[in-house]
Design a protein around this motif. Sequence first.
Motif, PDB file in Angstrom:
ATOM      1  N   ALA A   1      -6.802  11.277   1.324  1.00 20.83           N
ATOM      2  CA  ALA A   1      -6.243  10.611   2.489  1.00 20.83           C
ATOM      3  C   ALA A   1      -7.102   9.680   3.505  1.00 20.83           C
ATOM      4  O   ALA A   1      -8.341  10.037   3.304  1.00 20.83           O
ATOM      5  CB  ALA A   1      -5.752  11.822   3.300  1.00 20.83           C
ATOM      6  N   PRO A   2      -6.546   8.618   3.853  1.00 22.26           N
ATOM      7  CA  PRO A   2      -5.036   8.445   3.701  1.00 22.26           C
ATOM      8  C   PRO A   2      -4.427   7.834   2.715  1.00 22.26           C
ATOM      9  O   PRO A   2      -5.124   7.720   1.539  1.00 22.26           O
ATOM     10  CB  PRO A   2      -5.166   7.113   4.991  1.00 22.26           C
ATOM     11  CG  PRO A   2      -6.568   6.519   5.097  1.00 22.26           C
ATOM     12  CD  PRO A   2      -7.407   7.767   4.421  1.00 22.26           C
ATOM     13  N   LEU A   3      -3.266   7.348   2.659  1.00 23.89           N
ATOM     14  CA  LEU A   3      -2.388   7.056   1.733  1.00 23.89           C
ATOM     15  C   LEU A   3      -3.195   6.060   0.745  1.00 23.89           C
ATOM     16  O   LEU A   3      -3.007   6.436  -0.758  1.00 23.89           O
ATOM     17  CB  LEU A   3      -1.159   6.492   1.922  1.00 23.89           C
ATOM     18  CG  LEU A   3      -0.185   6.290   0.821  1.00 23.89           C
ATOM     19  CD1 LEU A   3       0.105   7.155  -0.035  1.00 23.89           C
ATOM     20  CD2 LEU A   3       1.115   5.557   1.587  1.00 23.89           C
ATOM     21  N   HIS A   4      -3.784   4.965   1.250  1.00 25.24           N
ATOM     22  CA  HIS A   4      -4.469   4.042   0.394  1.00 25.24           C
ATOM     23  C   HIS A   4      -5.497   4.571  -0.664  1.00 25.24           C
ATOM     24  O   HIS A   4      -5.804   4.074  -1.917  1.00 25.24           O
ATOM     25  CB  HIS A   4      -4.805   2.874   1.137  1.00 25.24           C
ATOM     26  CG  HIS A   4      -5.938   3.203   2.013  1.00 25.24           C
ATOM     27  ND1 HIS A   4      -5.492   3.225   3.487  1.00 25.24           N
ATOM     28  CD2 HIS A   4      -7.144   3.534   2.047  1.00 25.24           C
ATOM     29  CE1 HIS A   4      -6.755   3.431   4.062  1.00 25.24           C
ATOM     30  NE2 HIS A   4      -7.735   3.317   3.205  1.00 25.24           N
ATOM     31  N   HIS A   5      -6.206   5.621  -0.322  1.00 23.86           N
ATOM     32  CA  HIS A   5      -7.160   6.160  -1.195  1.00 23.86           C
ATOM     33  C   HIS A   5      -6.364   7.173  -2.170  1.00 23.86           C
ATOM     34  O   HIS A   5      -7.054   7.192  -3.200  1.00 23.86           O
ATOM     35  CB  HIS A   5      -8.128   7.052  -0.181  1.00 23.86           C
ATOM     36  CG  HIS A   5      -9.203   6.527   0.695  1.00 23.86           C
ATOM     37  ND1 HIS A   5      -9.656   5.062   0.386  1.00 23.86           N
ATOM     38  CD2 HIS A   5      -9.699   6.608   1.707  1.00 23.86           C
ATOM     39  CE1 HIS A   5     -10.543   4.689   1.231  1.00 23.86           C
ATOM     40  NE2 HIS A   5     -10.642   5.747   1.990  1.00 23.86           N
TER      41      HIS A   5
ATOM     42  N   MET B   1      -6.946   6.364  -6.146  1.00 18.69           N
ATOM     43  CA  MET B   1      -7.481   7.373  -7.031  1.00 18.69           C
ATOM     44  C   MET B   1      -6.771   7.819  -8.070  1.00 18.69           C
ATOM     45  O   MET B   1      -6.560   8.421  -9.157  1.00 18.69           O
ATOM     46  CB  MET B   1      -7.635   8.882  -6.340  1.00 18.69           C
ATOM     47  CG  MET B   1      -8.884   8.672  -5.435  1.00 18.69           C
ATOM     48  SD  MET B   1      -9.241  10.526  -4.674  1.00 18.69           S
ATOM     49  CE  MET B   1     -10.151  11.139  -6.065  1.00 18.69           C
ATOM     50  N   GLY B   2      -5.154   7.259  -8.001  1.00 19.68           N
ATOM     51  CA  GLY B   2      -4.297   7.219  -9.055  1.00 19.68           C
ATOM     52  C   GLY B   2      -4.337   5.889  -9.895  1.00 19.68           C
ATOM     53  O   GLY B   2      -3.659   5.825 -10.601  1.00 19.68           O
ATOM     54  N   GLY B   3      -5.364   5.160  -9.450  1.00 19.84           N
ATOM     55  CA  GLY B   3      -5.584   3.896 -10.413  1.00 19.84           C
ATOM     56  C   GLY B   3      -5.171   2.466  -9.996  1.00 19.84           C
ATOM     57  O   GLY B   3      -5.285   1.606 -10.636  1.00 19.84           O
ATOM     58  N   TRP B   4      -4.614   2.583  -8.687  1.00 17.99           N
ATOM     59  CA  TRP B   4      -4.471   1.320  -8.146  1.00 17.99           C
ATOM     60  C   TRP B   4      -5.721   0.467  -7.494  1.00 17.99           C
ATOM     61  O   TRP B   4      -6.562   1.162  -6.909  1.00 17.99           O
ATOM     62  CB  TRP B   4      -3.609   1.665  -6.792  1.00 17.99           C
ATOM     63  CG  TRP B   4      -2.017   1.893  -7.065  1.00 17.99           C
ATOM     64  CD1 TRP B   4      -1.729   2.722  -8.012  1.00 17.99           C
ATOM     65  CD2 TRP B   4      -0.912   1.412  -6.189  1.00 17.99           C
ATOM     66  NE1 TRP B   4      -0.179   2.854  -7.844  1.00 17.99           N
ATOM     67  CE2 TRP B   4       0.137   1.863  -7.041  1.00 17.99           C
ATOM     68  CE3 TRP B   4      -0.778   0.741  -5.188  1.00 17.99           C
ATOM     69  CZ2 TRP B   4       1.460   1.933  -6.496  1.00 17.99           C
ATOM     70  CZ3 TRP B   4       0.562   0.473  -4.745  1.00 17.99           C
ATOM     71  CH2 TRP B   4       1.612   1.064  -5.391  1.00 17.99           C
TER      72      TRP B   4
END
Length: 328
Positions: free
Chosen positions: A287-291, A295-298
């Motif tokens: 967290a927060p969402l952008h991290h 970590m999902g590849g974005w």
Amino acid sequence: MTYILSFIVAFGVAAIAGQILIPLLRRLKAGQSIREDGPTWHMSKQGTPTMGGLMFILGIGVAIVTEGWEEIQRGNFIYLFVYLFALVFGAIGFVDDFQKLRHHAYEGLTALQKFLLQLAAAVAFTVLLRNYGYLTPSLYIPFFNVELAMPWVVYMIFAAFVMVATVNAVNLTDGIDGLATGVTIPVALFYVGVSAWYGRDDLTVLSAALAGGLSAFLLYNFHPAKVFMGDTGSLFLGGMVCGLAFALNIPLVIPIIGLVYVAEVLSDIIQVVYFKKTGGKRFFRMAPLHHHLEMGGWSETKLFCVFSGLTLVLCVVAFLGVMNRYPV
């Protein structure tokens, strides 16, 4: 038109200030400390100059004084009040940034210290707008075009909560290159459109200056960032976002135009609560969402484009929700 000149002046001053400020910050070794529990690939950002928000704060200030001088002479100070309100939050952020640099640490002021200072600023701003007749305790509900009358005490508690929450949500969004900047530019343009639609030339000048200053800052803050805005800039931006909403008497648009801010802060809250309730498990990868998305590849660029684009769409929707408030 005055608001176009305001945009240009803020853009020009901020862009020039960046050429002076960034080398100065490097010489002063005013580098950002990266959180140890953050993404490992962010460690390469260690030492990037921070407190860059000073450049758009300066640009906005010059623009509203030069292009809003006629309003000042008429005795109309509301846009100055909004700017000064945001400036107080920027000052809190500056102290926080200074403490971090002084102690070479990620943490500056304590959470309690920041909360009390922010709460005091929110209450003072609300009282100021009320005393000058710029604020009424009627809560406008977008899309339904109705107003809900509230007791002043209840409204002031509501206002203080929304202001402090908004400022910290914007601060939390400033976690990757250009994100808070890119998300807030459409918000600034929304305020340009609404204030012009409502015939509020004073707030149009301020909103356009905000858009101009941030556009110039993005030249330096887009990935890979040459400078970070720091808490100096992000807390100032939070003050501008909520200050303009209350000055226009449309605070309920904040969750719409600021959905990204809301999602960021909610993801942080959910993560903490879930972690405590499950004895150490995580709801998000980080967290927060952008991290979590990183970590999902974005990539940082994809996050910037998606979040900024989403905010632009939401701002158009929000405009449709408030445009019928006053007959044209």
